[in-house]
Design a protein around this motif. Structure first.
Motif, PDB file in Angstrom:
ATOM      1  N   ASN A 144     -20.010 -23.329 -25.950  1.00 31.91           N
ATOM      2  CA  ASN A 144     -19.481 -22.070 -26.467  1.00 31.91           C
ATOM      3  C   ASN A 144     -19.959 -21.820 -27.899  1.00 31.91           C
ATOM      4  O   ASN A 144     -20.550 -22.682 -28.545  1.00 31.91           O
TER       5      ASN A 144
ATOM      6  N   THR B 125     -18.500 -21.586 -30.672  1.00 33.72           N
ATOM      7  CA  THR B 125     -17.986 -22.454 -31.735  1.00 33.72           C
ATOM      8  C   THR B 125     -18.846 -23.712 -31.859  1.00 33.72           C
ATOM      9  O   THR B 125     -19.261 -24.109 -32.950  1.00 33.72           O
ATOM     10  N   GLN B 126     -19.101 -24.343 -30.718  1.00 37.66           N
ATOM     11  CA  GLN B 126     -19.912 -25.564 -30.738  1.00 37.66           C
ATOM     12  C   GLN B 126     -21.319 -25.283 -31.251  1.00 37.66           C
ATOM     13  O   GLN B 126     -21.869 -26.033 -32.051  1.00 37.66           O
TER      14      GLN B 126
HETATM   15  C1  LIG Z   1     -15.384 -24.616 -27.216  1.00 38.93           C
HETATM   16  O1  LIG Z   1     -15.537 -25.829 -26.474  1.00 38.93           O
HETATM   17  C2  LIG Z   1     -14.816 -26.899 -27.011  1.00 38.93           C
HETATM   18  C3  LIG Z   1     -15.178 -28.142 -26.230  1.00 38.93           C
HETATM   19  O2  LIG Z   1     -15.223 -27.898 -24.860  1.00 38.93           O
HETATM   20  C4  LIG Z   1     -13.323 -26.584 -26.931  1.00 38.93           C
HETATM   21  O3  LIG Z   1     -12.591 -27.645 -27.493  1.00 38.93           O
HETATM   22  C5  LIG Z   1     -13.064 -25.303 -27.714  1.00 38.93           C
HETATM   23  O4  LIG Z   1     -11.726 -24.929 -27.561  1.00 38.93           O
HETATM   24  C6  LIG Z   1     -13.948 -24.183 -27.220  1.00 38.93           C
HETATM   25  N1  LIG Z   1     -13.782 -23.030 -28.090  1.00 38.93           N
HETATM   26  C7  LIG Z   1     -13.634 -21.803 -27.625  1.00 38.93           C
HETATM   27  C8  LIG Z   1     -13.509 -20.733 -28.638  1.00 38.93           C
HETATM   28  O5  LIG Z   1     -13.601 -21.560 -26.431  1.00 38.93           O
END
Ligand SMILES: *[C@@H]1O[C@H](CO)[C@@H](O)[C@H](O)[C@H]1NC(C)=O
Ligand SMILES: *[C@@H]1O[C@H](CO)[C@@H](O)[C@H](O)[C@H]1NC(C)=O
Ligand SMILES: *[C@@H]1O[C@H](CO)[C@@H](O)[C@H](O)[C@H]1NC(C)=O
Ligand SMILES: *[C@@H]1O[C@H](CO)[C@@H](O)[C@H](O)[C@H]1NC(C)=O
Ligand SMILES: *[C@@H]1O[C@H](CO)[C@@H](O)[C@H](O)[C@H]1NC(C)=O
Ligand SMILES: *[C@@H]1O[C@H](CO)[C@@H](O)[C@H](O)[C@H]1NC(C)=O
Ligand SMILES: *[C@@H]1O[C@H](CO)[C@@H](O)[C@H](O)[C@H]1NC(C)=O
Ligand SMILES: *[C@@H]1O[C@H](CO)[C@@H](O)[C@H](O)[C@H]1NC(C)=O
Length: 744
Positions: A611, A613-614
């Protein structure tokens, strides 16, 4: 947990590497107190250092402060981050290696700013006639200075600097941009950097190669041209690397117990910051990993961001599909293939029958020695000791206990010769005593003779060199795809010579279980040997095109590859050997390239479900592609990759489109026509292949033109792959992309 390793092919430990690994306990470097193991905490891109901290007196950088701070948040009062952190990565990428409990690792993984947390694993260390076979001439003198600007980083077992291949005779000083160091090692103007890492630390270590593998791969990439080289008279000729004028920077990450992820990542972190141009990585595992839980995928991603291509081995896990490793699209995954030379060896039985096996046997002929089957049916040293094998030829059946069946048992039992069953009849091994490897059928033939007489004797001749007309053929041991991480990216990418390759060795090591055997040049096999051929070719292309991106260099190598010979190898497809055999001379002038930048890879990663964020942590900027469509946006087949691959449902009709863009690197006004080559047996699968437009007319260098390949047809049965090829061509260039449709 599978153990990462260098991808030298060990004798007879070939096909079932996965089961072998399962028997090993976890992480060589990672066993700690209180259920702790070494984990890598990956934090993505490197934040710019705030000016007030960048020059801090105690040398602890802002990144290291941040790493301690982060870790302290999950540790209880009795522990401190400084006791746990083994290494901070802070030169090219951001993260650290630390001893953690499972619980601590779990807590860290859900913290802000953390991309991934994964256990450090131990990977295995898996003449150059080969260059002549590839039609790649020696670098002319006037081009050596161009190569002198190129620095190749070798992540391997170190280097043995006294080999004539690494002489710096006539070399000027290193390029001025070079920032590397020589740690506990005397460099010269050929080997301009050397570092070593073990268990996260570099203290008290030496980058000297006491194994041989790293010297072999380094000399294949960039060894000087050395005349009159042979192995006891075999493979005689000139030994040379692809880029004899280039510099080597050595990062020793492999030791007798393998190569740890924490050390691999440290080496990538340093190599990129030191200023290497290409990284050669003959290390791998028997299975691929998810990208951000894989030190080499992470390291090579950050290398790519700085314009550095990583060329890696595809793996030695043999026949079973899906074992290809190092599969990230920003790294080159290199399969092994044969060259036009073989080393055969004859055993003549007392009844006159002759059996032809393979070996590198330079011992005198062993005449009329008694044949002996080991009492316990095993050639393990433990099992032979105490038996009466002195002076006899010991017949070694397959050994299924994961221990090497490399002749060391019979050698220590005082035997005169050995015959070993092999699963890789296309490979010749160096043995500590006169002997050869044979197939199971041939072994049974010998056993039938032994059973038929009370005085079974045989004569083992010296190895002979023969021609190998079918070459290039994919090596039996080379790990096939499909790519289990990105189904739309064909891996391996390309094949290069990886069978019976002679190159520099270390005098600190014996090529066999016989400690007294010392050689300057050794003949070995593996995708470990294929990889440096491609790394060297990449360095060669880079020496002529300093501004090309890693993707452009990969594309040049892939689209100019020579199609493989598949006669008599019915199951060998692009999933085994990629686009074909490396052709370095052609790669210098590919005409067109398929370029890709970081944002293209990021878009592909979005389609994998990473995603925004990552990906923002990894890249340091917000990834628009993910923000827009998330996982729904496209698939890995959409990446602007120089090959096209798609996994489809068996026997169903399918239609798929590959969007692609080529960049003109030929002449300004070049034009190309397209042809689609479909083998007769694949006509149903490729019922219609439509390329649009069918002509590309350029008016400038670096101009980009997009096109689409749309394929429709009927999918093959379960477990099959069929290929066609899309070729853009004009009088000077053939830009060939395999198009592979496969079912799982
Ligand atoms: C993005 O992925 C991470 C790991 O899977 C997760 O912890 C996080 O909540 C996700 N962020 C969003 C905005 O979906
Ligand atoms: C250099 O390497 C040797 C091992 O070969 C080691 O014993 C020695 O401590 C190292 N020296 C330093 C200064 O790291
Ligand atoms: C090559 O080596 C052989 C023995 O190893 C030696 O007799 C011969 O003179 C050498 N040839 C050259 C050209 O150096
Ligand atoms: C080896 O054995 C064969 C067959 O028994 C015999 O003909 C031959 O003379 C022997 N050779 C030597 C050198 O003893
Ligand atoms: C071979 O040696 C190993 C280790 O000593 C032992 O466990 C095994 O039983 C032996 N096998 C045979 C067939 O003698
Ligand atoms: C040879 O004899 C052994 C028993 O002594 C038997 O297990 C084996 O199957 C026989 N091999 C052949 C090829 O006849
Ligand atoms: C091809 O693959 C099939 C199924 O995986 C196998 O049964 C067959 O023996 C293979 N053929 C060759 C020539 O390797
Ligand atoms: C699948 O394709 C074949 C040949 O292209 C065609 O004859 C057949 O009608 C198609 N089947 C379906 C269900 O569309």
């Amino acid at each position: 947990m599978p153990r990462p390793r260098t991808l030298l092919l060990p004798l007879l430990l070939v096909v079932f590497a996965a089961s072998l690994s399962a028997a090993e306990t976890t992480v060589g470097d990672g066993d700690g107190d209180g259920g702790q193991a070494v984990y890598i905490v990956y934090l993505g891109h490197l934040q710019p250092t705030p000016p007030d901290l960048s020059g801090s007196e105690d040398g602890v950088s802002a990144a290291e402060f941040a790493h301690h701070d982060l870790l302290n948040q999950v540790l209880d009062e009795s522990s401190s981050a400084s006791d746990r952190i083994l290494r901070s990565y802070r030169r090219s990428l951001n993260g650290f290696a630390a001893r953690l409990t499972e619980q601590e690792a779990h807590e860290l993984s859900s913290m802000d700013g953390v991309v991934s947390v994964f256990p450090s694993e131990t990977y295995e260390p898996l003449t150059t006639r080969s260059w002549d076979f590839l039609g790649f001439p020696q670098t002319p003198k006037e081009e050596l200075p161009l190569e002198g600007e190129i620095i190749v980083g070798m992540l391997d077992t170190g280097i043995w600097p006294d080999s004539p291949s690494f002489s710096d005779d006539g070399f000027g000083p290193p390029p001025s941009r070079w920032k590397g160091v020589c740690q506990n090692f005397t460099c010269n103007n050929k080997i301009i950097g050397a570092r070593a890492y073990r268990g996260g630390s570099s203290d008290g270590l030496s980058p000297l190669d006491d194994e041989g593998h790293g010297s072999h791969t380094a000399s294949t990439v960039a060894g000087r041209s050395v005349g009159n080289v042979s192995f006891g008279g075999l493979a005689a000729g000139v030994a040379r690397g692809a880029v004899p004028g280039a510099r080597l920077a050595v990062y020793k990450v492999c030791w007798d117990r393998g190569c740890g992820s924490a050390d691999i990542l440290a080496a990538f972190d340093d190599a990129v910051a030191d200023g290497v141009d290409v990284i050669s990585f003959s290390i791998g595992s028997s299975d691929p990993r998810e990208y951000f839980r894989d030190a080499q995928a992470i390291g090579s991603f950050h290398a790519m961001r700085r314009g550095v291509l990583t060329s890696a081995s595809a793996g030695n896990s043999g026949l079973l599909g899906g074992h290809v490793c190092n599969v990230a699209p920003w790294m080159l995954s290199v399969a092994a293939s044969s060259i036009d030379r073989r080393f055969v060896d004859k055993i003549v039985l007392g009844n006159g029958e002759t059996i032809v096996g393979a070996s590198i046997n330079t011992f005198p002929t062993l005449t009329n020695a008694t044949l002996a089957f080991p009492a316990g049916g095993s050639c393990d040293p433990d099992n032979l000791s105490g038996g009466s094998y002195r002076g006899k030829i010991v017949l070694c059946p397959p050994q299924n206990n994961g221990r090497p069946n490399d002749g060391s048992g019979p050698f220590s039992a005082g035997a005169a010769g050995v015959v070993i069953v092999t699963r890789s009849p296309d490979v010749a091994f160096v043995l500590p005593l006169p002997g050869l490897t044979v197939t199971q059928d041939e072994f049974d033939q010998i056993m039938a003779y032994v059973n038929s007489t009370s005085n079974a004797v045989a004569t083992i001749h010296r190895t002979e060199t023969t021609a190998n007309p079918p070459a290039p053929v994919a090596a039996s041991f080379s790990s096939p795809g499909p790519n289990l991480i990105s189904s739309g990216i064909l891996k391996p990418d390309i094949s290069a010579p990886g069978i019976d390759i002679i190159a520099s060795w270390s005098m600190l090591s014996s090529p066999t279980g016989n400690p007294n055997m010392k050689v300057l040049y050794n003949i070995i096999s593996g995708t470990s040997m294929a990889c440096p051929h491609a790394s060297g070719a990449a360095a060669y292309v880079k020496s002529h095109h300093r501004d090309w991106s890693p993707a452009m260099i990969m594309s040049a190598l892939i689209t100019t590859a020579t199609p493989m010979n598949t006669a008599g190898t019915s199951n060998s497809t692009e999933l085994k050997y990629g686009a074909g055999q490396l052709s370095p001379a052609k790669a210098r002038d590919p005409g067109l390239v398929y370029d890709a930048s970081e944002s293209d890879y990021v878009a592909m990663l979005c389609s994998h479900g990473y995603n925004a964020t990552q990906l923002a942590l990894v890249t340091g900027y917000n990834a628009p592609a993910c923000a827009a469509g998330g996982a729904a946006a496209g698939s890995s087949s959409d990446l602007n990759y120089p090959t096209m691959a798609i996994r489809v449902a068996p026997r169903k009709n399918f239609t798929v489109s590959f969007p692609r863009t080529v960049t003109n690197v030929g002449a300004a006004g070049d034009a190309y026509d397209v042809k689609v080559v479909i083998p007769i047996e694949a006509a149903k699968v490729f019922a219609a292949v439509v390329v649009s437009p069918v002509k590309l007319e350029f008016s400038a260098l670096s101009q980009k033109i997009s096109f689409t390949v749309t394929v429709s047809g009927v999918a093959p049965a379960e477990g099959q792959a069929h290929s066609a090829a899309v070729v853009w061509y004009n009088d000077e260039h053939q830009v060939r992309s395999p198009l592979v449709v496969y079912t799982v």
